[in-house]
Design a protein around this motif. Structure first.
Motif, PDB file in Angstrom:
ATOM      1  N   LEU A  38       0.834  -1.197   0.000  1.00 33.72           N
ATOM      2  CA  LEU A  38       0.000   0.000   0.000  1.00 33.72           C
ATOM      3  C   LEU A  38       0.873   1.254   0.000  1.00 33.72           C
ATOM      4  N   VAL A  59      -1.045  -1.760   8.869  1.00 30.41           N
ATOM      5  CA  VAL A  59      -1.115  -2.635   7.693  1.00 30.41           C
ATOM      6  C   VAL A  59      -0.398  -1.936   6.553  1.00 30.41           C
ATOM      7  N   GLN A  61       0.449  -3.958   3.603  1.00 29.48           N
ATOM      8  CA  GLN A  61       0.187  -4.759   2.408  1.00 29.48           C
ATOM      9  C   GLN A  61      -1.254  -5.234   2.449  1.00 29.48           C
ATOM     10  N   CYS A  62      -1.788  -5.541   1.265  1.00 27.34           N
ATOM     11  CA  CYS A  62      -3.110  -6.168   1.219  1.00 27.34           C
ATOM     12  C   CYS A  62      -3.150  -7.145   0.049  1.00 27.34           C
ATOM     13  N   MET A  64      -5.175  -8.177  -2.978  1.00 30.65           N
ATOM     14  CA  MET A  64      -6.239  -7.680  -3.849  1.00 30.65           C
ATOM     15  C   MET A  64      -6.782  -8.838  -4.683  1.00 30.65           C
ATOM     16  N   LEU A  95      -6.796   2.458  -0.336  1.00 36.47           N
ATOM     17  CA  LEU A  95      -7.904   1.547  -0.061  1.00 36.47           C
ATOM     18  C   LEU A  95      -9.271   2.113  -0.428  1.00 36.47           C
TER      19      LEU A  95
END
Length: 191
Positions: A38, A59, A61-62, A64, A95
Motif C-alpha cells: 500500500l 497494515v 500490504q493487502c 487484492m 484503499l
C-alpha cells in the motif's frame, strides 16, 4: 464471521513475480489475487465499547482479489509503469476511492520536493557528532533558565492592545535598555 469457505493459494512462479500472485477461492468460485504494498500505512484499531479505540497494528500490504486474469494483468501493467522510480514496489491506489492513483497525484511530487541528497561522508560525520553528543550527555552542565519579570508600562502595547516589537536601533531601546535582550549581550563574557 465464518471464513471456512475462503482459501488462498500461491499461483505462478515465485521467481517470476516475487511470490505475489495468488488464487482466492470463495465457496468454490476461484479468482486471481495479488499481494500489493500500500502507498501508506493503515492503522488498525479495535474497541469493546465503541467509545474507546485501541491501536492494534499497522497494515502495509493487502491481498487484492480481481474479477479475472485480465483485470490482474492490467493492474500489474499499471504498476509496472513506475518500474524506474522509487515507487516501483508500491501499488498506485489506496484503499478508498479518493485515493485512486494517489501515488501520481500526491506522493511522488511531494517526495521529489522533499528529496535532499547527502553524501555518505556527510551522513557519517553527522552520525559521529550525534554519538559524541550522546557520549558526553552527563558531562555537560544544564544551563538554568533565565527569567526577568518586567512591570507593565503603557508604551509596551499599541492602540489595539497588542504587544509592540522594537528593533535594536529604535529610540525606545536606548531609553530602556534593561527591557531588551540583544544578541550582543550574549558575547559580553558574563556568566
Amino acid at each position: 464471521g465464518d471464513v471456512s469457505g475462503v482459501e488462498f493459494a500461491p499461483a505462478g512462479e515465485p521467481r517470476r513475480d516475487g511470490g505475489r500472485d495468488f488464487t482466492c477461492t470463495v465457496d468454490g468460485a476461484t479468482r486471481p489475487a495479488r499481494l500489493v504494498n500500500l502507498p501508506t500505512l493503515v492503522e488498525v484499531n479495535k474497541t469493546w465499547d465503541r467509545r474507546t479505540y485501541y491501536k492494534c497494528g499497522d497494515v502495509g500490504q493487502c491481498l487484492m482479489v480481481y474479477a479475472d486474469e485480465a483485470a490482474r494483468d492490467a493492474d500489474v501493467a499499471r504498476q509496472a509503469r513506475r518500474a524506474d522510480t522509487e515507487w516501483a514496489a508500491v501499488h498506485p491506489d489506496g484503499l478508498t476511492p479518493p485515493l485512486q492513483d494517489v501515488v501520481a497525484r500526491r506522493f511522488s511530487r511531494a517526495r521529489k520536493r522533499a528529496r535532499t541528497v547527502f553524501s555518505p561522508e556527510e551522513i557519517a560525520a553527522v552520525e559521529a557528532e550525534m554519538i559524541a553528543i550522546v557520549a558526553r550527555e552527563g558531562e555537560l552542565p544544564e544551563e538554568p533558565a533565565r527569567e526577568d519579570v518586567v512591570g507593565f508600562e503603557p508604551w509596551m502595547v499599541d492602540a489595539a492592545g497588542a504587544g509592540r516589537e522594537f528593533p535594536e536601533d529604535h529610540p525606545r531601546a536606548a531609553e530602556h535598555p534593561w527591557m531588551f535582550h540583544f544578541a550582543a549581550d550574549d558575547d559580553d563574557g558574563d556568566d
